[in-house]
Write a protein that holds these residues in place. Structure first.
Motif, PDB file in Angstrom:
ATOM      1  N   LYS A 135      -8.261 -25.564  -3.701  1.00 27.15           N
ATOM      2  CA  LYS A 135      -9.536 -23.875  -2.921  1.00 27.15           C
ATOM      3  C   LYS A 135      -9.989 -22.954  -3.822  1.00 27.15           C
ATOM      4  O   LYS A 135     -11.496 -22.833  -3.560  1.00 27.15           O
ATOM      5  N   TYR A 136      -9.410 -23.170  -5.024  1.00 28.26           N
ATOM      6  CA  TYR A 136      -9.952 -22.112  -6.726  1.00 28.26           C
ATOM      7  C   TYR A 136     -10.562 -22.921  -7.583  1.00 28.26           C
ATOM      8  O   TYR A 136     -11.177 -22.215  -8.266  1.00 28.26           O
ATOM      9  N   ALA A 137      -9.684 -23.700  -7.923  1.00 26.12           N
ATOM     10  CA  ALA A 137     -10.551 -25.267  -8.678  1.00 26.12           C
ATOM     11  C   ALA A 137     -12.016 -25.418  -8.386  1.00 26.12           C
ATOM     12  O   ALA A 137     -11.814 -25.496  -9.438  1.00 26.12           O
ATOM     13  N   ILE A 138     -12.253 -25.618  -7.134  1.00 21.70           N
ATOM     14  CA  ILE A 138     -13.696 -25.945  -6.729  1.00 21.70           C
ATOM     15  C   ILE A 138     -14.502 -25.514  -7.108  1.00 21.70           C
ATOM     16  O   ILE A 138     -15.674 -25.753  -7.290  1.00 21.70           O
ATOM     17  N   LEU A 139     -14.512 -23.955  -7.365  1.00 24.50           N
ATOM     18  CA  LEU A 139     -14.971 -23.026  -7.134  1.00 24.50           C
ATOM     19  C   LEU A 139     -15.851 -23.089  -8.401  1.00 24.50           C
ATOM     20  O   LEU A 139     -17.800 -22.851  -8.468  1.00 24.50           O
ATOM     21  N   PRO A 140     -15.377 -23.370  -9.692  1.00 20.21           N
ATOM     22  CA  PRO A 140     -16.657 -23.252 -11.107  1.00 20.21           C
ATOM     23  C   PRO A 140     -17.589 -24.508 -10.443  1.00 20.21           C
ATOM     24  O   PRO A 140     -18.908 -24.549 -11.777  1.00 20.21           O
ATOM     25  N   GLN A 141     -17.247 -25.740 -10.232  1.00 20.49           N
ATOM     26  CA  GLN A 141     -18.122 -26.278 -10.478  1.00 20.49           C
ATOM     27  C   GLN A 141     -19.053 -26.303  -9.081  1.00 20.49           C
ATOM     28  O   GLN A 141     -20.463 -26.955  -9.127  1.00 20.49           O
ATOM     29  N   HIS A 142     -18.458 -25.224  -7.572  1.00 18.35           N
ATOM     30  CA  HIS A 142     -19.788 -25.364  -6.651  1.00 18.35           C
ATOM     31  C   HIS A 142     -20.427 -23.901  -7.125  1.00 18.35           C
ATOM     32  O   HIS A 142     -21.979 -23.461  -6.157  1.00 18.35           O
ATOM     33  N   LEU A 143     -19.888 -23.602  -8.240  1.00 21.21           N
ATOM     34  CA  LEU A 143     -21.240 -21.380  -7.977  1.00 21.21           C
ATOM     35  C   LEU A 143     -21.035 -20.989  -9.264  1.00 21.21           C
ATOM     36  O   LEU A 143     -20.918 -21.919 -10.456  1.00 21.21           O
ATOM     37  N   PRO A 145     -21.618 -18.841 -13.012  1.00 21.91           N
ATOM     38  CA  PRO A 145     -20.274 -17.959 -13.566  1.00 21.91           C
ATOM     39  C   PRO A 145     -20.214 -16.857 -12.961  1.00 21.91           C
ATOM     40  O   PRO A 145     -19.249 -16.300 -12.856  1.00 21.91           O
ATOM     41  N   ASP A 146     -21.331 -15.913 -12.841  1.00 17.20           N
ATOM     42  CA  ASP A 146     -21.303 -14.637 -12.167  1.00 17.20           C
ATOM     43  C   ASP A 146     -21.347 -14.884 -10.745  1.00 17.20           C
ATOM     44  O   ASP A 146     -21.459 -13.677 -10.013  1.00 17.20           O
ATOM     45  N   GLU A 147     -21.092 -15.714 -10.105  1.00 19.05           N
ATOM     46  CA  GLU A 147     -20.911 -16.036  -8.905  1.00 19.05           C
ATOM     47  C   GLU A 147     -19.158 -16.206  -8.124  1.00 19.05           C
ATOM     48  O   GLU A 147     -18.452 -15.639  -7.328  1.00 19.05           O
ATOM     49  N   VAL A 148     -17.897 -16.448  -9.837  1.00 17.41           N
ATOM     50  CA  VAL A 148     -17.759 -17.010  -8.909  1.00 17.41           C
ATOM     51  C   VAL A 148     -16.076 -15.945  -8.649  1.00 17.41           C
ATOM     52  O   VAL A 148     -15.479 -16.423  -8.018  1.00 17.41           O
ATOM     53  N   LEU A 149     -16.177 -14.493  -9.255  1.00 20.48           N
ATOM     54  CA  LEU A 149     -15.287 -13.769  -9.023  1.00 20.48           C
ATOM     55  C   LEU A 149     -15.682 -13.023  -7.157  1.00 20.48           C
ATOM     56  O   LEU A 149     -14.584 -13.276  -6.840  1.00 20.48           O
ATOM     57  N   GLY A 150     -17.004 -13.102  -6.943  1.00 19.87           N
ATOM     58  CA  GLY A 150     -16.999 -13.278  -5.447  1.00 19.87           C
ATOM     59  C   GLY A 150     -16.833 -14.353  -4.875  1.00 19.87           C
ATOM     60  O   GLY A 150     -16.694 -13.382  -3.719  1.00 19.87           O
ATOM     61  N   GLY A 151     -17.022 -15.364  -4.775  1.00 19.48           N
ATOM     62  CA  GLY A 151     -16.995 -16.340  -4.368  1.00 19.48           C
ATOM     63  C   GLY A 151     -15.138 -16.370  -3.986  1.00 19.48           C
ATOM     64  O   GLY A 151     -14.410 -16.361  -2.845  1.00 19.48           O
ATOM     65  N   THR A 152     -13.934 -15.987  -5.095  1.00 23.89           N
ATOM     66  CA  THR A 152     -12.112 -15.382  -4.613  1.00 23.89           C
ATOM     67  C   THR A 152     -12.841 -15.014  -4.264  1.00 23.89           C
ATOM     68  O   THR A 152     -11.061 -15.300  -3.099  1.00 23.89           O
ATOM     69  N   THR A 367     -11.681 -24.485 -19.267  1.00 20.06           N
ATOM     70  CA  THR A 367     -12.367 -25.070 -18.856  1.00 20.06           C
ATOM     71  C   THR A 367     -12.456 -25.872 -17.226  1.00 20.06           C
ATOM     72  O   THR A 367     -11.478 -25.473 -17.206  1.00 20.06           O
ATOM     73  N   LYS A 368     -13.645 -26.351 -16.817  1.00 26.40           N
ATOM     74  CA  LYS A 368     -14.060 -26.962 -15.636  1.00 26.40           C
ATOM     75  C   LYS A 368     -12.794 -27.739 -15.517  1.00 26.40           C
ATOM     76  O   LYS A 368     -12.069 -27.861 -14.116  1.00 26.40           O
ATOM     77  N   ASP A 369     -12.307 -28.590 -16.044  1.00 25.71           N
ATOM     78  CA  ASP A 369     -11.312 -29.930 -16.030  1.00 25.71           C
ATOM     79  C   ASP A 369     -10.475 -29.562 -16.168  1.00 25.71           C
ATOM     80  O   ASP A 369      -9.340 -30.331 -16.406  1.00 25.71           O
TER      81      ASP A 369
END
Length: 429
Positions: A135-143, A145-152, A367-369
């Motif tokens: 649920k956290y690791a998928i965020l950088p793939q769908h969001l 970079p400047d949306e990751v903190l907000g999504g988290t 990195t995302k992977d």
């Protein structure tokens, strides 16, 4: 955070958000129903209540220690959305066991019911161990970079609001109604998981190590050598050790110290959930989207102060007449109730402000992977710390430590957390 709310309109985020929300809601609805049932209808001794809660907490956390490394490897090697669907399908079967346990115990077959309920708690722990990193690791793939903190922040806030709603529903529903509700929510969660967009492997395929002990050790070794991850994970682990102690002692404290019924216990846990959600939103606004530990040391020190204040307030609380418990209406009308409420909210808000930015370090440092394995390494260390917290509560309870004195243990841990967070701030900001 207002900009982050726009993510709720996006198909790349909304299905995941809704799926994890229902998962957290259902997990908490079942566990709170079980704890309240055991505290108020099965056990009639504060020590037994605390030991049962500690046992249930330990059983639920142990799978994170054993399976987080494996789940992180699988998530970084396979399509994360596909794993989500498998995990959510398994939740339906788990809730069949849990619902059966509630109904059997309610029918008077207490021992069998407790075995089924604790088995469900164990399986829910395995379920969460596999879902947590994703649920956290998928965020950088769908969001972006400047949306990751907000999504988290949205995921964290939604998790605590789900805990709030699950807690409230557990206090309102009968045991039988709760049993059927957890089954229905699990089914809806699985249907929503079908809408989560694909998130395929982002790097080279891994050779998965299925040995839980060696894979956990290698995972931690591969992650903890990075200074900012080491400090972030240590700080988060201290927070969840404190959280484990609070989760365990809240129901017995409400029943035996505040001498209040299960609706007040529900109200107290709900307040805590609201406070953490408020803290999650507030810190995101204060940091304006930056990944930073700037406010973390002060937040956790303030949390420690409020924990001490809360302990002192409970000691001065007037007990209900022998053989009775305050209902929610009577509790709220008590002269010191507002102070109890404010202290609880302050603990939760400052706790949320402390821990949410630390999670952003986990997904933005590598990195995302590698994100799923990083989150999994965090879960392994967190779960070990929480098991230590549960064992500690069990030991201190055996020595006769009361719930209100247990709060001082939490307060004593806050300066250590602040010291770690300050080192993280100096290293990264």
């Amino acid at each position: 955070m207002l900009n982050a709310l726009g993510l709720l309109k996006e198909r790349r985020f909304l299905p995941l958000f809704a799926t994890q929300f229902l998962g957290a809601f259902n997990d908490n609805l079942f566990k709170t129903s079980m704890v309240l049932f055991a505290t108020y209808q099965i056990f009639h001794d504060a020590g037994l209540e605390q030991r049962f809660n500690a046992l249930a907490t330990g059983i639920g956390i142990l799978p994170f220690f054993l399976f987080s490394a494996l789940s992180g490897q699988l998530a970084d090697t396979h399509d994360k959305a596909k794993i989500i669907r498998i995990v959510k399908g398994a939740e339906i079967l788990i809730m069949l066991i849990g619902a059966g346990g509630l109904l059997v115990a309610y029918a008077g077959y207490t021992t069998l019911g407790m075995v089924l309920m604790l088995s469900a708690v164990l399986f829910l722990g395995i379920h969460s161990a596999f879902f947590g990193p994703i649920k956290y690791a998928i965020l950088p793939q769908h969001l972006k970079p400047d949306e990751v903190l907000g999504g988290t922040g949205l995921v964290e806030a939604a998790t605590y609001l789900a805990i709030l709603m699950g807690t409230v529903m557990a206090g309102l529903l009968s045991v039988r109604a709760a049993a059927f509700a957890v089954l229905g929510v699990a089914l809806v969660g699985w249907l929503l998981s079908l809408l989560v967009p694909s998130a395929p492997r982002a790097g080279a395929e891994l050779q998965v190590n299925f040995n839980p002990l060696t894979s956990s050790w290698r995972l931690i070794s591969a992650t903890m050598h990075i200074p900012r991850l080491f400090l972030a994970i240590c700080a988060i682990s201290f927070f969840w050790t404190m959280g484990a102690v609070l989760i365990i002692i809240f129901p017995p404290l409400v029943k035996n110290v505040l001498t209040a019924d299960k609706h007040v216990s529900t109200f107290v846990i709900a307040l805590f959930s609201i406070g953490v959600a408020v803290g999650s939103v507030a810190i995101n606004a204060m940091l304006k989207g930056r990944t930073s530990a700037r406010f973390a040391p002060l937040a956790v020190l303030a949390m420690g102060v409020f924990v001490v204040i809360f302990s002192l307030l409970t000691r001065a609380w007037p007990a209900a007449p022998p053989g009775t418990l305050y209902d929610l209406g009577t509790f709220i009308e008590m002269p010191r109730a507002i102070l109890i409420v404010l202290a609880l909210m302050a603990i939760a808000v400052t706790g949320g402000m402390f821990v949410v930015p630390l999670y952003a370090f986990l997904t933005t440092t590598v990195t995302k992977d590698q994100t799923a394995r990083t989150v999994a390494a965090n879960n392994v260390v967190n779960s070990g710390a929480m098991v230590i917290g549960a064992v500690g509560v069990t030991g201190l309870t055996a020595l006769g430590t009361s719930p209100e004195n247990m709060l001082f243990v939490v307060a004593a841990m806050c300066p250590i957390s602040a010291w770690i967070a300050q080192k993280l701030h100096l290293a990264c900001d």
